[in-house]
Design an enzyme around this catalytic site. Structure first.
Site, PDB file in Angstrom:
ATOM      1  N   TYR A   1       0.868  -1.184   0.000  1.00  0.00           N
ATOM      2  CA  TYR A   1       0.000   0.000   0.000  1.00  0.00           C
ATOM      3  C   TYR A   1       0.896   1.223   0.000  1.00  0.00           C
ATOM      4  CZ  TYR A   1      -3.514   3.468   0.843  1.00  0.00           C
ATOM      5  OH  TYR A   1      -4.310   4.577   0.712  1.00  0.00           O
TER       6      TYR A   1
ATOM      7  N   SER B   1      -5.058   1.203  -5.339  1.00  0.00           N
ATOM      8  CA  SER B   1      -5.124   2.630  -5.016  1.00  0.00           C
ATOM      9  C   SER B   1      -3.710   3.190  -4.844  1.00  0.00           C
ATOM     10  CB  SER B   1      -5.986   2.849  -3.769  1.00  0.00           C
ATOM     11  OG  SER B   1      -6.339   4.199  -3.617  1.00  0.00           O
ATOM     12  N   TYR B   2      -3.357   3.689  -3.643  1.00  0.00           N
ATOM     13  CA  TYR B   2      -1.975   4.137  -3.453  1.00  0.00           C
ATOM     14  C   TYR B   2      -1.000   2.976  -3.689  1.00  0.00           C
ATOM     15  CZ  TYR B   2       1.650   7.273  -1.682  1.00  0.00           C
ATOM     16  OH  TYR B   2       2.767   8.080  -1.584  1.00  0.00           O
TER      17      TYR B   2
ATOM     18  N   ASP C   1     -15.077   5.018 -11.184  1.00  0.00           N
ATOM     19  CA  ASP C   1     -14.315   5.274  -9.962  1.00  0.00           C
ATOM     20  C   ASP C   1     -14.371   6.776  -9.659  1.00  0.00           C
ATOM     21  OD1 ASP C   1     -12.414   5.548  -7.925  1.00  0.00           O
ATOM     22  OD2 ASP C   1     -11.126   3.981  -8.757  1.00  0.00           O
TER      23      ASP C   1
ATOM     24  N   HIS D   1     -14.359   2.572  -6.989  1.00  0.00           N
ATOM     25  CA  HIS D   1     -13.013   2.278  -6.498  1.00  0.00           C
ATOM     26  C   HIS D   1     -12.917   0.914  -5.807  1.00  0.00           C
ATOM     27  CE1 HIS D   1      -8.969   3.601  -5.658  1.00  0.00           C
ATOM     28  NE2 HIS D   1      -9.110   3.454  -4.359  1.00  0.00           N
TER      29      HIS D   1
END
Length: 563
Positions: free
Chosen positions: A346, A429-430, A505, A537
């Site tokens: 992450y 995501s990140y 998203d 998302h």
């Protein structure tokens, strides 16, 4: 007494038998929102879909009014099943753009048509700012935290009701020098809320307790009185959050026990006649297998609470740098053999993936069925290990947190049981951003990688989150320029890449994946892509099964031995 929001206006029912009273009249979709947050406030400020706060006995109701009139919208297609797609428009302030304008109002539940604004002090609110939190101290005293747009100054202002107005008292607390721009981070039921920790007021209704960084850069409980902050806890460990404050004790969650940042336990400090040393209430509850204990939902006086205990079965240790990793090993692991390695990442600011919480998921399947070692590592930028570690990536996202994942792979290889020809990395995501940046670093370590809903360029992401760590684009030109995935596109020639995104998203927009795709095509890079129509998302519903099945097949091909 009941308050609710309908079509962005607030309605109040004074009893079950009475008709509702419309309190506000100006609510309008995507323009004026009363009692509910817009996208940015819900996602990045409140971590909640509510923006109304009852006073202690319900005499007053405070509510947020958000003006999104000047906020630019993100428009994306909703394909649905009709002949023509629809277009969804959501006010979404991207880095450097106009942000929502927030006002706080209070109504008297006995006279709901009269509202009074709780005004941010001029010296603080003359520029862009956010409303961060609302805490009722008594029915006629409210504490409001206002946050500068850059998020390095927080004003906790106390207001008293004088019979007609909410008057700002001379007692106020300004939390600046917030160790650059990172704020106190609290974890509420697995939701990260990157926001100044809320105050817990003592019996005198003016002094309070709050989690904030101490002089050594660790998050600890402080007692704030007469304009001074006195630390109540200390050490090279961190307090996650205060769970409960009673007249005689403070209950809080920390990772103090045994100095392991991934642990959680419930502690108690008695405050009668002074502040006692912390007493751990859960450290001895099955310590051999339960090292992640949370206490919440306390009774009024703190005598009883609901707790969760999470077992841990994964291998965990620290590298020589004192940063932590965990590793899920296949059944009947034999260190004399060579195994494929998948790095789960992450890597976002203040995050933590190497904790002592037991989970069943895709990693479990890969280790138990596919014979894959799944590892993750908390590098610089991660949380709960002090501000020095967390602030390392301030103004430079996409640098040290990416480099540390690469360094971790080299450390894993040194352990002797990793097949260097079968190493992959993946994240969401990140994590998809870090995955893409690591693959684009051109190290030769990774055979393949999977990025789900990745950020590609911080200019495209929301202002609240991005500016907290990167400031505005015109204030940090080099930081923004050097942090894009597209700038590394040519290095993807030597890796197998799977890019996944939902077309609806509303968080990390499909625009991000589209720009990565365009850059890879321009560099003549062959890659795989999967989009999910009308999915956001989370890729929920049927997409959730499909995405993990698809990623499994991709890894099976990546890890297939060719010799």
């Amino acid at each position: 007494m009941l308050a609710y929001v309908w079509r962005y206006n607030i309605y109040l029912k004074q009893s079950a038998a009475t008709a509702p009273i419309q309190v506000t009249q100006n609510g309008e979709e995507n323009r004026i929102l009363n009692g509910v947050p817009d996208w940015a406030y819900e996602e990045e400020v409140f971590a909640s879909s509510e923006a109304m706060w009852w006073s202690t006995t319900g005499k007053f109701l405070a509510y947020l009014e958000l003006n999104d009139t000047s906020v630019h919208t993100i428009d994306y297609p909703w394909f649905g099943s009709g002949q023509y797609p629809e277009t969804i428009a959501i006010p979404y302030p991207k880095a450097g753009s106009t942000i929502p304008k927030a006002k706080l109002f209070v109504i008297d539940s006995a006279n709901p048509l009269k509202r009074v604004e709780v005004v941010v002090p001029t010296f603080f609110g003359s520029g862009d700012h956010y409303l961060s939190s609302v805490t009722w101290v008594t029915d006629e005293r409210v504490a409001v935290q206002w946050l500068k747009r850059r998020q390095n100054h927080v004003l906790l202002q106390i207001y008293d009701f004088d019979g007609s107005n909410w008057t700002a008292k001379s007692v106020r607390f300004i939390f600046d020098k917030y160790f650059k721009s990172f704020l106190s981070v609290i974890l509420l039921f697995l939701i990260f809320q990157y926001n100044p920790a809320r105050p817990f007021f003592a019996e005198d209704k003016i002094s309070f307790y709050r989690v904030m960084s101490d002089s050594k850069g660790y998050k600890h409980i402080h007692y704030i009185t007469n304009g001074k902050a006195m630390p109540i806890t200390s050490g090279t460990w961190e307090v996650m959050y205060i769970s409960k404050l009673t007249s005689s004790a403070i209950y809080f969650i920390s990772n103090e026990h045994m100095g392991r940042p991934g642990q959680r336990n419930l502690y108690k400090i008695t405050i009668a006649g002074g502040h006692s040393a912390p007493q751990c209430l859960t450290c001895t509850l099955h310590p051999e297998r339960c090292q992640y204990n949370l206490g919440y939902v306390f009774s009024q006086m703190g005598s009883y609470f609901i707790m969760t205990m999470k077992m841990e079965i994964m291998k965990r240790a620290s590298f020589p740098t004192d940063l932590w990793y965990q590793m899920m090993l296949p059944p009947n692991f034999d260190k004399s053999k060579k195994y494929p390695l998948l790095i789960y990442v992450y890597g976002g600011p203040a995050s933590q993936t190497t904790d002592f919480s037991f989970r069943l998921g895709w990693s479990t399947y890969l280790a138990s069925t596919e014979g894959v070692i799944v590892a993750n590592f908390d590098g610089r930028g991660s949380g709960y290990q002090g501000d020095e570690v967390m602030h390392a990536i301030y103004q430079r996202l996409g640098t040290y947190e990416v480099e540390d994942q690469i360094s971790a792979v080299r450390k894993f290889i040194d352990m002797g049981f990793i097949d260097t020809e079968r190493i992959a990395i993946w994240g969401w995501s990140y994590g998809g951003y870090v995955t893409s940046m690591a693959l684009g670093a051109g190290t030769g370590l990774f055979k393949c990688g999977i990025a789900v809903a990745p950020v590609a360029k911080w200019d495209y992401y929301d202002a609240v989150y991005t500016e907290r760590y990167m400031s505005r684009p015109d204030e940090n030109v080099d930081g923004y320029k050097n942090s894009t995935v597209m700038s590394r596109a040519k290095n993807f020639q030597s890796v197998e890449y799977l890019l996944i995104h939902g077309t609806a998203d509303d968080n990390v927009h499909f625009q991000q994946a589209a720009q990565i795709s365009k850059a890879l095509v321009d560099e003549k890079v062959d890659f795989e892509a999967m989009w999910y129509t009308d999915k956001d998302h989370t890729l929920a519903g049927s997409a959730r099964y499909h995405v993990y099945n698809h990623m499994t097949h991709f890894l099976q091909k990546c890890f297939a031995k060719t010799k």
